[in-house]
Design a protein around this motif. Structure first.
Motif, PDB file in Angstrom:
ATOM      1  N   LEU A   1       0.788  -1.239   0.000  1.00 18.75           N
ATOM      2  CA  LEU A   1       0.000   0.000   0.000  1.00 18.75           C
ATOM      3  C   LEU A   1       0.816   1.283   0.000  1.00 18.75           C
ATOM      4  O   LEU A   1       0.328   2.309  -0.438  1.00 18.75           O
TER       5      LEU A   1
ATOM      6  N   ARG B   1      -8.329  -1.083  -1.233  1.00 19.48           N
ATOM      7  CA  ARG B   1      -8.043  -0.391  -2.492  1.00 19.48           C
ATOM      8  C   ARG B   1      -9.300  -0.228  -3.331  1.00 19.48           C
ATOM      9  O   ARG B   1      -9.529   0.815  -3.926  1.00 19.48           O
TER      10      ARG B   1
ATOM     11  N   LYS C   1      -8.946   4.426  -4.495  1.00 23.29           N
ATOM     12  CA  LYS C   1      -7.714   5.188  -4.682  1.00 23.29           C
ATOM     13  C   LYS C   1      -6.980   4.726  -5.933  1.00 23.29           C
ATOM     14  O   LYS C   1      -6.150   5.422  -6.471  1.00 23.29           O
ATOM     15  N   TYR C   2      -7.260   3.530  -6.324  1.00 23.38           N
ATOM     16  CA  TYR C   2      -6.641   2.964  -7.515  1.00 23.38           C
ATOM     17  C   TYR C   2      -7.798   2.537  -8.401  1.00 23.38           C
ATOM     18  O   TYR C   2      -8.709   1.867  -7.950  1.00 23.38           O
TER      19      TYR C   2
ATOM     20  N   VAL D   1      -7.335  -2.553  -9.633  1.00 30.73           N
ATOM     21  CA  VAL D   1      -6.187  -3.182  -8.994  1.00 30.73           C
ATOM     22  C   VAL D   1      -5.668  -4.257  -9.935  1.00 30.73           C
ATOM     23  O   VAL D   1      -6.322  -5.262 -10.175  1.00 30.73           O
TER      24      VAL D   1
END
Length: 197
Positions: free
Chosen positions: A41, A87, A92-93, A96
């Motif tokens: 992370l 995540r 935030k991403y 993945v």
């Protein structure tokens, strides 16, 4: 002197609702779990949140947990899932991608106490550079196999691979490192074992 419990006994105490067992599990495993989480992370606060949630869930669900004789393996697997869920939830991403180089980071402390000779120091620099050229999955399997000393069944479950897939990924990662470093496999394994901690 306090009695030291093996993993199976310690886990059994947790299953029976022993709060001290949870504290002992936390104290024994926090540091390696934290380092593993930071490799995925890169966010100290998020990793601590994921760890906190892991131990809260452990306590809340202690009556329904399955027995284990390898607590570290169980916790690493659970933390990995928590981080992936974090995540996705935090968005935030965007997507993945577990094959990307961004998912898992494995850096070495080249000033490690194990590195005393100049030749070894140079090999460590080369290893660090070579590791940066591996995929995230290759870095992760190297970490789990050689730093956490997990067997291939455990790695396969943590990384959501078949056992055969874990062997193949490990072999590819080692071969890639060996080719990048231009050394034989025995020397590579010796270097990996030397930098374990």
């Amino acid at each position: 002197m306090e009695k030291e419990y093996n993993d199976y006994d310690l886990w059994q105490r947790l299953l029976k609702g022993d709060r001290l067992a949870l504290d002992e599990i936390y104290n024994k495993n926090f540091s390696p779990l934290y380092h593993y989480g930071m490799r995925m992370l890169y966010d100290e606060e998020a990793v601590r949140d994921c760890l906190h949630n892991l131990f809260v869930k452990l306590w809340e669900n202690h009556k329904t947990l399955k027995p284990t004789d390898n607590i570290r393996y169980y916790l690493l697997s659970a933390l990995r899932n928590n981080i992936i869920n974090y995540r996705v939830k935090e968005n935030k991403y965007q997507k993945v991608d577990l094959e990307s180089n961004e998912v898992f980071d494995l850096k070495f402390n080249v000033e490690s106490e194990y590195i005393k000779k100049e030749e070894q120091h140079e090999k460590m620099n080369q290893l660090s550079e070579a590791m940066n050229k591996l995929t995230g999955r290759q870095k992760e399997i190297i970490y789990l196999r050689y730093f956490e000393e997990m067997d291939y069944d455990e790695i396969a479950e943590i990384m959501n691979l078949s056992k055969k897939g874990a062997y193949k990924l490990s072999a590819r990662a080692l071969e890639a490192l060996r080719e990048l470093l231009k050394i034989d496999k025995a020397m590579l394994l010796a270097i990996l074992l030397a930098v374990k901690r």
